[in-house]
Design a protein around this motif. Structure first.
Motif, short mmCIF file in Angstrom:
data_model
loop_
_atom_site.label_atom_id
_atom_site.label_comp_id
_atom_site.label_asym_id
_atom_site.label_seq_id
_atom_site.Cartn_x
_atom_site.Cartn_y
_atom_site.Cartn_z
N ILE A 69 0.88 -1.17 0.00
CA ILE A 69 0.00 0.00 0.00
C ILE A 69 0.91 1.22 0.00
N ASP A 70 0.90 1.95 -1.11
CA ASP A 70 1.96 2.92 -1.36
C ASP A 70 1.49 4.37 -1.14
N PHE A 71 1.99 4.96 -0.06
CA PHE A 71 1.73 6.37 0.24
C PHE A 71 3.01 7.20 0.08
N SER A 72 3.99 6.69 -0.64
CA SER A 72 5.32 7.28 -0.57
C SER A 72 5.56 8.44 -1.53
N MET A 73 4.78 8.56 -2.59
CA MET A 73 5.04 9.60 -3.58
C MET A 73 3.78 10.38 -3.88
N GLY A 74 3.92 11.69 -4.06
CA GLY A 74 2.76 12.54 -4.33
C GLY A 74 2.36 12.49 -5.79
N ASN A 75 2.02 11.30 -6.26
CA ASN A 75 1.66 11.09 -7.66
C ASN A 75 0.14 10.89 -7.75
N PRO A 76 -0.62 11.87 -8.25
CA PRO A 76 -2.09 11.73 -8.27
C PRO A 76 -2.52 10.44 -8.95
N ASP A 77 -3.51 9.77 -8.34
CA ASP A 77 -3.95 8.48 -8.86
C ASP A 77 -5.18 8.58 -9.75
N ALA A 78 -5.81 9.74 -9.82
CA ALA A 78 -7.00 9.92 -10.66
C ALA A 78 -6.60 10.41 -12.05
N PRO A 79 -7.44 10.17 -13.05
CA PRO A 79 -7.10 10.59 -14.41
C PRO A 79 -7.22 12.10 -14.59
N THR A 80 -6.52 12.60 -15.59
CA THR A 80 -6.69 13.98 -16.02
C THR A 80 -8.12 14.15 -16.53
N PRO A 81 -8.80 15.26 -16.22
CA PRO A 81 -10.17 15.46 -16.71
C PRO A 81 -10.27 15.28 -18.23
N GLN A 82 -11.32 14.62 -18.66
CA GLN A 82 -11.46 14.22 -20.06
C GLN A 82 -11.42 15.39 -21.05
N PRO A 83 -12.05 16.55 -20.75
CA PRO A 83 -11.98 17.64 -21.73
C PRO A 83 -10.55 18.09 -22.03
N ILE A 84 -9.66 17.98 -21.05
CA ILE A 84 -8.26 18.36 -21.27
C ILE A 84 -7.58 17.34 -22.17
N ILE A 85 -7.86 16.06 -21.93
CA ILE A 85 -7.32 15.00 -22.79
C ILE A 85 -7.84 15.16 -24.22
N ASP A 86 -9.13 15.45 -24.34
CA ASP A 86 -9.74 15.61 -25.67
C ASP A 86 -9.07 16.74 -26.45
N LYS A 87 -8.78 17.85 -25.77
CA LYS A 87 -8.13 18.98 -26.45
C LYS A 87 -6.72 18.61 -26.89
N LEU A 88 -6.00 17.84 -26.07
CA LEU A 88 -4.68 17.37 -26.47
C LEU A 88 -4.77 16.54 -27.75
N CYS A 89 -5.69 15.59 -27.76
CA CYS A 89 -5.84 14.71 -28.92
C CYS A 89 -6.24 15.49 -30.17
N GLU A 90 -7.17 16.41 -29.99
CA GLU A 90 -7.63 17.22 -31.12
C GLU A 90 -6.47 18.03 -31.71
N THR A 91 -5.70 18.66 -30.84
CA THR A 91 -4.62 19.53 -31.31
C THR A 91 -3.49 18.72 -31.92
N ALA A 92 -3.24 17.53 -31.38
CA ALA A 92 -2.16 16.69 -31.90
C ALA A 92 -2.44 16.20 -33.32
N GLN A 93 -3.70 16.25 -33.75
CA GLN A 93 -4.04 15.84 -35.10
C GLN A 93 -3.66 16.90 -36.14
N LYS A 94 -3.26 18.07 -35.69
CA LYS A 94 -2.93 19.16 -36.61
C LYS A 94 -1.42 19.20 -36.83
N PRO A 95 -0.97 18.89 -38.04
CA PRO A 95 0.47 18.81 -38.30
C PRO A 95 1.25 20.07 -37.93
N LYS A 96 0.61 21.21 -38.02
CA LYS A 96 1.33 22.45 -37.75
C LYS A 96 1.74 22.57 -36.28
N THR A 97 1.16 21.75 -35.41
CA THR A 97 1.51 21.80 -33.99
C THR A 97 2.68 20.89 -33.64
#
Length: 410
Positions: free
Chosen positions: A36-64
């Motif tokens: 049971i690991d409490f040793s590192m301050g590494n968040p265990d929950a996912p990044t909110p989906q709208p932020i992930i969606d924007k990353l994916c959308e922007t990564a589809q644009k070659p100019k970025t």
């Protein structure tokens, strides 16, 4: 034939004490142990989906996909400026008073590299997040440690004592101290300060002529009505201070590596200059997604992240106290700074952490890794769910009983 060649900068760094716990943790896991690991301050929950969606959308644009800007794209710096205006009522110029960095740690280290001369003195409270002091060591500067005094029940900093100690260190350091590092909510101790504290600190910095580097990585994670103040709220702060912030904890974006340094134009200019030599900035789609996080999803910490950590804090305090380990109640950050139970305190934090891991299957960070004044404590990250916290408490209860039996039997 190269044995005589030394790397003095690396030799100045102390042994990384957390490595011993990490190595033991990995060994036990390879043996099939449930840790049971409490040793590192590494968040265990996912990044909110709208932020992930924007990353994916922007990564589809070659100019970025090309090189970005070392100080961050303008829209991201503008989003950070708007964040400070919305949260603290502070006006910041996106061009001259803000740098986007690859996490606040990178920004902090490169800032220190840019502004430190060999032999400069920095005052750093002890205990401390290790890079707060070691960045100066890597830059060839010197560090004066100052014991951080706080209330062990509420984790409120003794502000009068802190300011008096800063004054004493500045007056007596040779050469005169040039920098002071502050980090509230504090890592590892979770301790907090008031807005008045920063007013008095700014006045002292102007009187004694030193710069302040403030780290507010845990600014958004607060409980029970407490709100983190920013040093930038104080009139005249930009004359003597910079402040770093990160999206790692507030938006569960630790691996994305998005941070900022804001404030004094001279110090920000130095950071911008050194980064222009060292990197081309973050991948542009990450910056665009971070812009969306700051501009459109600033409600996330209040509605999703803070309640999760507060629930875990409350469950842990109750469960661990029932197991025989009573700890103070922090009002900020994603950690508990737990004073080692009296029955085991003589072990010191490293031995306690190792035995807790081996015998109870619970991993924590030994306080000695944060400085000599941390040795009576361990840092416990709120990164396991309530069920796992309660299981840890059961394991700890058995472990502490065994320690008591050892003491009775001599």
């Amino acid at each position: 034939m190269f044995d005589e060649i030394q790397f003095d900068k690396i030799n100045r760094l102390p042994k990384y004490l957390f490595a011993e716990i990490n190595d033991l943790k990995m060994k036990l896991r390879r043996e099939g142990r449930d840790i049971i690991d409490f040793s590192m301050g590494n968040p265990d929950a996912p990044t909110p989906q709208p932020i992930i969606d924007k990353l994916c959308e922007t990564a589809q644009k070659p100019k970025t996909h090309g090189y970005s800007a070392s100080k961050g794209i303008y829209k991201l710096r503008l989003a950070m400026s708007n964040w400070y205006k919305r949260k603290y009522g502070v006006d910041l110029d996106p061009d001259t008073e803000i740098v986007a960095t690859m996490g606040s740690k990178e920004g902090y280290v490169h800032l220190v590299q840019a502004i430190s001369n060999p032999g400069d003195v920095a005052i750093v409270p002890d205990p401390t997040y290790p890079i707060h002091s070691q960045a100066f060591i890597l830059a060839g500067a010197n560090v004066e440690k100052m014991e951080l005094i706080f209330n062990e029940e509420t984790f409120e900093v003794d502000e009068d004592k802190f300011l008096a100690d800063v004054k004493e260190h500045v007056d007596n350091s040779i050469p005169k101290a040039k920098f002071l590092v502050v980090n509230f909510p504090h890592n590892p101790s979770t301790s907090t300060v008031t807005s008045e504290f920063y007013q008095r600190l700014i006045a002292l910095a102007k009187e004694k002529r030193f710069y302040i580097i403030s780290d507010i990585a845990y600014a958004d994670i607060t409980f029970d009505g407490y709100k983190t103040p920013s040093i930038m709220e104080v009139e005249g702060a930009k004359d003597v201070a910079v402040e770093s912030y990160t999206l790692s904890k507030s938006y569960n974006m630790a691996g994305w590596r998005v941070g900022f340094v804001v404030g004094n134009k001279k110090l920000i200019g130095a950071l911008q200059s050194i980064k222009s030599w060292l990197d081309y900035g973050m991948f542009t789609p990450i910056q665009v997604a971070a812009t969306v996080a700051l501009d459109e999803h600033h409600y996330v910490p209040d509605e999703e992240i803070i309640p999760r950590y507060q629930k875990r804090r409350d469950v842990m305090l109750e469960a661990f106290e029932n197991a025989g380990w009573k700890m103070g109640k922090p009002n900020a950050s994603m950690f508990i700074w737990g004073k080692i139970p009296e029955v085991a305190r003589q072990m010191g934090s490293m031995e306690f952490a190792k035995r807790l891991l081996q015998e109870a299957g619970v991993a924590v960070s030994p306080g000695i890794g944060f400085g000599k004044y941390g040795d009576a404590y361990v840092r416990i990250a709120l990164i396991e769910n309530e069920k796992r916290i309660r299981q840890a408490a059961k394991n700890i209860k058995k472990f502490l009983r065994e320690i008591e039996e050892e003491k009775k039997n001599g």
